[in-house]
Design a protein around this motif. Sequence first.
Motif, PDB file in Angstrom:
ATOM      1  N   ASP A 162      -7.568 -10.618  36.704  1.00  8.01           N
ATOM      2  CA  ASP A 162      -6.772 -11.655  37.353  1.00  8.01           C
ATOM      3  C   ASP A 162      -5.302 -11.223  37.362  1.00  8.01           C
ATOM      4  N   LEU A 163      -5.058  -9.955  37.109  1.00 11.08           N
ATOM      5  CA  LEU A 163      -3.740  -9.301  37.025  1.00 11.08           C
ATOM      6  C   LEU A 163      -2.993  -9.647  35.738  1.00 11.08           C
ATOM      7  N   SER A 164      -3.649 -10.404  34.822  1.00 12.99           N
ATOM      8  CA  SER A 164      -3.024 -10.605  33.510  1.00 12.99           C
ATOM      9  C   SER A 164      -3.725  -9.775  32.443  1.00 12.99           C
ATOM     10  N   GLY A 165      -4.894  -9.260  32.733  1.00 15.61           N
ATOM     11  CA  GLY A 165      -5.627  -8.437  31.775  1.00 15.61           C
ATOM     12  C   GLY A 165      -6.930  -7.989  32.419  1.00 15.61           C
ATOM     13  N   TRP A 166      -7.633  -7.071  31.754  1.00 14.39           N
ATOM     14  CA  TRP A 166      -8.865  -6.519  32.298  1.00 14.39           C
ATOM     15  C   TRP A 166     -10.075  -7.094  31.594  1.00 14.39           C
ATOM     16  N   ARG A 167     -11.166  -7.249  32.326  1.00 12.30           N
ATOM     17  CA  ARG A 167     -12.473  -7.486  31.715  1.00 12.30           C
ATOM     18  C   ARG A 167     -13.393  -6.364  32.167  1.00 12.30           C
ATOM     19  N   ARG A 168     -14.183  -5.884  31.211  1.00  7.50           N
ATOM     20  CA  ARG A 168     -15.072  -4.767  31.494  1.00  7.50           C
ATOM     21  C   ARG A 168     -16.498  -5.169  31.145  1.00  7.50           C
ATOM     22  N   ALA A 169     -17.467  -4.709  31.900  1.00  6.98           N
ATOM     23  CA  ALA A 169     -18.870  -4.917  31.533  1.00  6.98           C
ATOM     24  C   ALA A 169     -19.653  -3.643  31.803  1.00  6.98           C
ATOM     25  N   ASP A 170     -20.538  -3.343  30.895  1.00  6.08           N
ATOM     26  CA  ASP A 170     -21.438  -2.187  30.931  1.00  6.08           C
ATOM     27  C   ASP A 170     -20.649  -0.869  31.003  1.00  6.08           C
TER      28      ASP A 170
END
Lengths: 348, 348
Positions: A162-170
């Motif tokens: 959301d341009l405030s932080g990253w989310r990562r999956a797999d």
Amino acid sequence: MPEPESVPVSACGGGLVVGVDSGGSGLRVALARAGAGEAEPGGRVLETVTSREPVRTGAGGIDAGHLLAQVLPAVEAMAGRATGAGGRGGAGRIVAVAVGAAGMATLGDRLRAELPAALERAWGVRRLALAADAVTAYAGALGQRPGAVVAGGTGLIALGTDLSGWRRADGWGHLLGDCGSGAWIGRAGLEAAMRAYDGRRGGSAALLARAERRFGPAAGLPAALYPRTDRPAVLASFAPDVAGCAVDGDPVAAGILERAAGHVAEAAAAVCPAGPAGAGEVALAGGLFRLGEPLLGPLRAELGALLPGARVVAAAGDPLSGAVTIAAALARGEVRLPEDPRLLQLTR
Amino acid sequence: MPEPESVPVSACGGGLVVGVDSGGSGLRVALARAGAGEAEPGGRVLETVTSREPVRTGAGGIDAGHLLAQVLPAVEAMAGRATGAGGRGGAGRIVAVAVGAAGMATLGDRLRAELPAALERAWGVRRLALAADAVTAYAGALGQRPGAVVAGGTGLIALGTDLSGWRRADGWGHLLGDCGSGAWIGRAGLEAAMRAYDGRRGGSAALLARAERRFGPAAGLPAALYPRTDRPAVLASFAPDVAGCAVDGDPVAAGILERAAGHVAEAAAAVCPAGPAGAGEVALAGGLFRLGEPLLGPLRAELGALLPGARVVAAAGDPLSGAVTIAAALARGEVRLPEDPRLLQLTR
């Protein structure tokens, strides 16, 4: 020959930027003009060089010296051609560099330690971005807009912001995850082939025939696979056969691609930023999605169910163009993708 | 010291037999009396020796010389103790040998080429059985009766016979199959752990907690697993945690064991000989089935559905006792398990 320090910051818009994409199958380097801003967010690529020699990874991680030994001469030659300057002259106009590398998060310590000083020494460049390959894939696919990108090939990772932080999956590799990836699909297809060979439930004679055409007699498959060091790539090489069987109407192959589509959608859903319905973009990037309708059909259905507000888009560009996008934004002081010690580290 | 040739065939019933079980975790050797027939089908084991040094496998396959260097002195010492003869004397009373080895089918060429002459030279033994480890597991579990055996540990293979030929299912290794094995269950459990870490659908917080207790922080799991050469064993080491979570009521873990049970039953069904309902025996052999009720409960249900006439029994003995059973039957001229160039080769 102009001294690197002679490039005024105000000239950044007309300066040159470098994007690097380093991965398991080699290294690609692009030289681009930084561009004038939003109208030209990705810069304007002047020339691209490809090396099929992957950067070495040793006990200390990705080998910074080996990367520089390939990148420096390639960029200096391109910059010379672009500016008409001989020797290393043109490299003096380089104002920012972005390096995207597979394994940056876990194996990037030497790059983080050595590249800033080396690039300042070589070209006087202080603006450097070190990015995980998933971040350059993101920037290539969606630029600097919020959203989610699923990068799928032999492996699979999803990244959202959301341009405030990253989310990562797999992205956990072929034994712990990479669910729905090329290796995952190929492995499931070969398992179905061996089930048919054994007469076990869940087998597919069509997949068995394709496996034997590609790898030889079924009983020899273990000997063809296990001694290899590139087992995930060997597995992924069978994914197009699974897609081909599905197109031919094989229900087992179609089922494998439906389950893969579910896994891809689950990864996207885990990282997609919350937002007003209909606002989110989900981009599909990488060779996995060239398997076509047998995967994309069920994937659209799964994404529609898990992310009803999202708009599914094709990736605008590849990870190399993403690296150029980040370098150009860095040159203009307009990086909006969030910094992160493992995913995106900026030196200004 | 009696000459080997001095042992009359009529003395076989009172002669000695040797069983060998060679696998990835070492070598076990048993000395037994051949036994008098059906009343004592497996012979009477006198002594067992275990070596933790696995027989080497090289480019030419399983190293026959390395196997002999361990087996010959161990047997001669046991035979000396059993018969009161000094030196190699007792070995002269050996009338039959059965060697079961992992990889016999694909890597057993040197054993097949070298063992017959070497054992005749050493002890005058002409009766030799060379068996795949699945066959010794079968003989250990069901003796020489028709039926099906599922041998499950890190891997999984099913073998069945109506005594006219063998049927085999799975045993293709952790990427192509071994469905329902310890590696399969552990891998599925670790995938569910990483799903919970990512916030993907299908995750289990309980499995994530157990994975971190066993292997450290989740993000470090790839680095803990992929550099290992014994990845299937690492995966299988997590299977007891999956069973533990299932006992604690975790539905994701219970689901993994239900799917594993389905795969085990499918392998058994593929090899179980056709016969009058209720006549077939299916034996479960190996450490996998020590996971207990979370696996055995659904497995009984799946076997009941796929093989309604079969009787599920525990294995009577292990692969070493199976090797002794085959050697004793060979000594008496009563081998009923079918010969097969890859699974069971007899020299008489």
